[in-house]
Scaffold this active site. Structure first.
Site, PDB file in Angstrom:
ATOM      1  CG  HIS A 301      47.013  47.292  44.059  1.00 20.13           C
ATOM      2  ND1 HIS A 301      47.912  47.845  44.904  1.00 20.13           N
ATOM      3  CD2 HIS A 301      47.403  46.082  43.891  1.00 20.13           C
ATOM      4  CE1 HIS A 301      48.627  46.855  45.435  1.00 20.13           C
ATOM      5  NE2 HIS A 301      48.445  45.716  44.699  1.00 20.13           N
ATOM      6  CG  ASP A 358      47.129  38.436  40.995  1.00 21.55           C
ATOM      7  OD1 ASP A 358      48.126  37.598  40.653  1.00 21.55           O
ATOM      8  OD2 ASP A 358      47.011  38.447  42.131  1.00 21.55           O
TER       9      ASP A 358
HETATM   10  N1  ACO Z   1      35.379  45.730  41.006  1.00 24.94           N
HETATM   11  C1  ACO Z   1      34.327  46.726  41.339  1.00 24.94           C
HETATM   12  N2  ACO Z   1      34.645  47.515  42.128  1.00 24.94           N
HETATM   13  C2  ACO Z   1      35.764  47.642  42.929  1.00 24.94           C
HETATM   14  C3  ACO Z   1      36.945  46.940  42.687  1.00 24.94           C
HETATM   15  C4  ACO Z   1      36.525  45.750  41.756  1.00 24.94           C
HETATM   16  N3  ACO Z   1      37.499  44.919  41.398  1.00 24.94           N
HETATM   17  N4  ACO Z   1      37.767  46.949  43.507  1.00 24.94           N
HETATM   18  C5  ACO Z   1      37.482  48.198  44.330  1.00 24.94           C
HETATM   19  N5  ACO Z   1      35.950  48.531  43.854  1.00 24.94           N
HETATM   20  C6  ACO Z   1      35.488  49.525  44.172  1.00 24.94           C
HETATM   21  C7  ACO Z   1      34.757  49.446  45.683  1.00 24.94           C
HETATM   22  O1  ACO Z   1      33.626  48.971  45.813  1.00 24.94           O
HETATM   23  C8  ACO Z   1      35.091  51.121  46.271  1.00 24.94           C
HETATM   24  O2  ACO Z   1      33.787  51.559  45.625  1.00 24.94           O
HETATM   25  P1  ACO Z   1      33.035  52.848  46.374  1.00 24.94           P
HETATM   26  O3  ACO Z   1      33.919  53.811  46.720  1.00 24.94           O
HETATM   27  O4  ACO Z   1      31.881  53.183  46.033  1.00 24.94           O
HETATM   28  O5  ACO Z   1      32.684  51.892  47.935  1.00 24.94           O
HETATM   29  C9  ACO Z   1      35.936  51.534  45.533  1.00 24.94           C
HETATM   30  O6  ACO Z   1      36.227  50.780  44.284  1.00 24.94           O
HETATM   31  C10 ACO Z   1      37.232  51.333  46.422  1.00 24.94           C
HETATM   32  O7  ACO Z   1      37.653  50.363  46.737  1.00 24.94           O
HETATM   33  P2  ACO Z   1      38.119  49.368  48.073  1.00 24.94           P
HETATM   34  O8  ACO Z   1      37.339  48.161  48.409  1.00 24.94           O
HETATM   35  O9  ACO Z   1      37.879  50.687  49.181  1.00 24.94           O
HETATM   36  O10 ACO Z   1      39.632  49.214  47.694  1.00 24.94           O
HETATM   37  P3  ACO Z   1      40.551  48.734  48.683  1.00 24.94           P
HETATM   38  O11 ACO Z   1      41.862  49.208  48.852  1.00 24.94           O
HETATM   39  O12 ACO Z   1      39.977  48.343  50.089  1.00 24.94           O
HETATM   40  O13 ACO Z   1      40.799  47.241  48.133  1.00 24.94           O
HETATM   41  C11 ACO Z   1      41.215  45.366  46.565  1.00 24.94           C
HETATM   42  C12 ACO Z   1      41.582  46.677  47.131  1.00 24.94           C
HETATM   43  C13 ACO Z   1      41.110  44.316  47.620  1.00 24.94           C
HETATM   44  C14 ACO Z   1      42.395  44.882  45.734  1.00 24.94           C
HETATM   45  C15 ACO Z   1      40.058  45.622  45.540  1.00 24.94           C
HETATM   46  O14 ACO Z   1      40.153  46.445  44.506  1.00 24.94           O
HETATM   47  C16 ACO Z   1      39.457  44.456  44.929  1.00 24.94           C
HETATM   48  O15 ACO Z   1      38.552  43.658  45.689  1.00 24.94           O
HETATM   49  N6  ACO Z   1      39.989  43.902  43.785  1.00 24.94           N
HETATM   50  C17 ACO Z   1      39.400  42.694  43.091  1.00 24.94           C
HETATM   51  C18 ACO Z   1      40.302  41.546  43.764  1.00 24.94           C
HETATM   52  C19 ACO Z   1      41.813  41.556  43.277  1.00 24.94           C
HETATM   53  O16 ACO Z   1      42.163  41.852  42.012  1.00 24.94           O
HETATM   54  N7  ACO Z   1      42.655  41.397  44.217  1.00 24.94           N
HETATM   55  C20 ACO Z   1      44.247  41.307  43.985  1.00 24.94           C
HETATM   56  C21 ACO Z   1      44.991  42.414  44.304  1.00 24.94           C
HETATM   57  S1  ACO Z   1      46.463  42.407  44.020  1.00 24.94           S
HETATM   58  C22 ACO Z   1      47.261  41.431  44.983  1.00 24.94           C
HETATM   59  O17 ACO Z   1      46.899  41.397  46.028  1.00 24.94           O
HETATM   60  C23 ACO Z   1      48.224  40.598  44.657  1.00 24.94           C
END
Ligand code: ACO
Length: 423
Positions: A301, A358
């Site tokens: 998140h 979710d």
């Molecule tokens: N699985 C694997 N790796 C992940 C995940 C994941 N679900 N989420 C984040 N990471 C990793 C990223 O690749 C990044 O790695 P790095 O530092 O080595 O490059 C690090 O964790 C930080 O993640 P960011 O993408 O920079 O985080 P951001 O805040 O931009 O994204 C998000 C947040 C979009 C929710 C992301 O965690 C994601 O894609 N999760 C999966 C989709 C999801 O569940 N979305 C629902 C969110 S809740 C809602 O909106 C209702």
């Protein structure tokens, strides 16, 4: 205002006002930075940028706190109901008994859709994605309520629209479900509670406990401050576009699987793991592989870096609903196993990735008989009062401006056009 911060830019020192929120959150007001220095700030994805001040929802991602108008989400999920929470978000206070009764009546009075809109929904292919139908039908309301297209809605207009959309979006979701199944629509019954009426319009019956579980899910989704869809609502609303197009924009933003669309994606992921024998290890390895675009859906998140308080409540709710409905879903065990493994895995621990709202909601929706591709539309039902409250706040803020960020240009510098036969 809590004093000034100093920024050294070469031989110039700039004073930036410090803004402090009611929970002690601090910000630097950079709104005059460009005019005074020529510099802008750059913050891809608005990771560190406040787009407004807001009195609707407070969350602290490090401590896992979420409060609507000051009331902890745990208390609201335990003791309130979705329409009361909607009122709270919109008006800022809990309603009195009389206010609540009138509000319930007003929302329930929107128990029909315009005939043309009914036909429009019926004309979509049965296989259409519910989010596309919902977004189109919501903006299409503008064709039938043309009195609400003006750029400056009064307080009364806004209040009426709030009740109208709470009533009619529920009808659109149920109607499009019946259409997708080739079933005749079931009329709304104003004597039923909001969630019971919805379930009855979907399935022709509604159990009290199931309706209660749905009500809790809607409360947990009702607002989440400046997330992607709420920000979209504010951006669209800031141009003084009408409420139907503004909310339709929020629905579109929510559809993406990095945001609300994750609830559908989680279930599809769990089903795939189940089909492949239930081994979560492969999914974890894939999620960790930087060459692979796959992410562990329902994990991570932007703001929660400790735990998502909504996920905690949903996990308990999930056990309750499955027990009540006597459902033994192997996906629940896979989800629990996946969560346990991820929380012990260095990759997820280091990045502070936890289950979000979710991760478990889809398992509940599935148990309620809601098709997987409708999960995000269920999220819309929950988030609607939040979007409306954010929109109201925006439209009543005398300092609000049209949202128009800047950029740092990285394309070609000036060059001369060449005619086609000279290239
Ligand atoms: N699985 C694997 N790796 C992940 C995940 C994941 N679900 N989420 C984040 N990471 C990793 C990223 O690749 C990044 O790695 P790095 O530092 O080595 O490059 C690090 O964790 C930080 O993640 P960011 O993408 O920079 O985080 P951001 O805040 O931009 O994204 C998000 C947040 C979009 C929710 C992301 O965690 C994601 O894609 N999760 C999966 C989709 C999801 O569940 N979305 C629902 C969110 S809740 C809602 O909106 C209702």
């Amino acid at each position: 205002m809590a004093g000034n911060a100093k920024l050294d830019l070469g031989d110039k020192t700039i004073e930036l006002p410090v803004i402090e929120g009611s929970e002690g959150e601090k910000a630097l007001d950079i709104s005059k930075l460009r005019a005074e220095t020529g510099y802008i700030t750059l913050d891809n994805g608005f990771v560190n940028t406040g787009s407004c001040t807001s009195a609707v929802t407070f969350l602290n991602g490090e401590k896992g706190i979420l409060r609507y108008r000051g009331y902890p989400i745990e208390q609201l999920a335990e003791s309130s109901n979705f329409l009361e929470v909607s009122w709270l978000l919109y008006y800022g206070e809990l309603p009195t008994k009389t206010q609540m009764a009138e509000f319930e009546k007003k929302v329930a009075s929107f128990n029909e859709l315009p005939e043309g809109l009914e036909s429009m929904i019926s004309s979509f292919p049965k296989s259409a994605h519910p989010m596309g139908v919902l977004s189109s039908a919501t903006v299409a309301l503008s064709a039938y309520y043309q009195d609400h297209l003006g750029p400056n809605p009064t307080d009364k207009d806004k209040e009426d629209l709030f009740a109208q959309l709470l009533g009619q979006v529920k009808l659109i979701v149920a109607k499009s479900y019946r259409n997708s199944q080739g079933l005749d629509p079931i009329a709304s019954d104003s004597s039923l509670s909001y969630c019971k009426d919805f379930l009855n319009m979907m399935f022709g019956e509604a159990d009290d406990e199931v309706a209660k579980a749905l009500d809790v899910l809607l409360i947990l989704h009702a607002d989440h401050e400046q997330n992607c869809s709420a920000s979209t609502v504010r951006v669209v609303g800031s141009s003084h576009a009408n409420i139907f197009s503004t909310i339709s924009g929020g629905i579109d933003a929510l559809w993406g699987q990095l945001h609300g669309g994750a609830n559908q994606a989680v279930l599809e992921m769990l089903e795939e793991i189940n089909k492949a024998g239930g081994d979560a290890e492969k999914a974890l390895e894939k999620a960790k592989d930087k060459e692979d675009p796959f992410k562990l859906m329902g994990f991570g998140h932007r703001v929660y870096k400790n735990f998502d308080p909504r996920a905690k409540i949903i996990k308990v709710q999930c056990d309750k609903v499955l027990e009540k409905l006597n459902v033994n879903d192997p996906l629940l065990n896979i989800a629990k196993g996946l969560e346990k493994q991820a929380l012990e895995d260095e990759y997820f621990v280091k990045r502070k990735l936890y289950p979000n709202v979710d991760f478990y909601s889809g398992i509940i929706y599935k148990a309620l008989g809601i098709p997987t591709n409708m999960f995000t539309a269920m999220f819309v039902l929950g988030r609607l009062p939040g979007w409306m409250s954010q929109w109201k706040e925006l439209r009543e803020d005398p300092s609000a401006k049209i949202c128009r960020p800047r950029q740092i240009y990285t394309g070609p510098t000036e060059r001369n056009y060449k005619a086609l036969d000279e290239r």
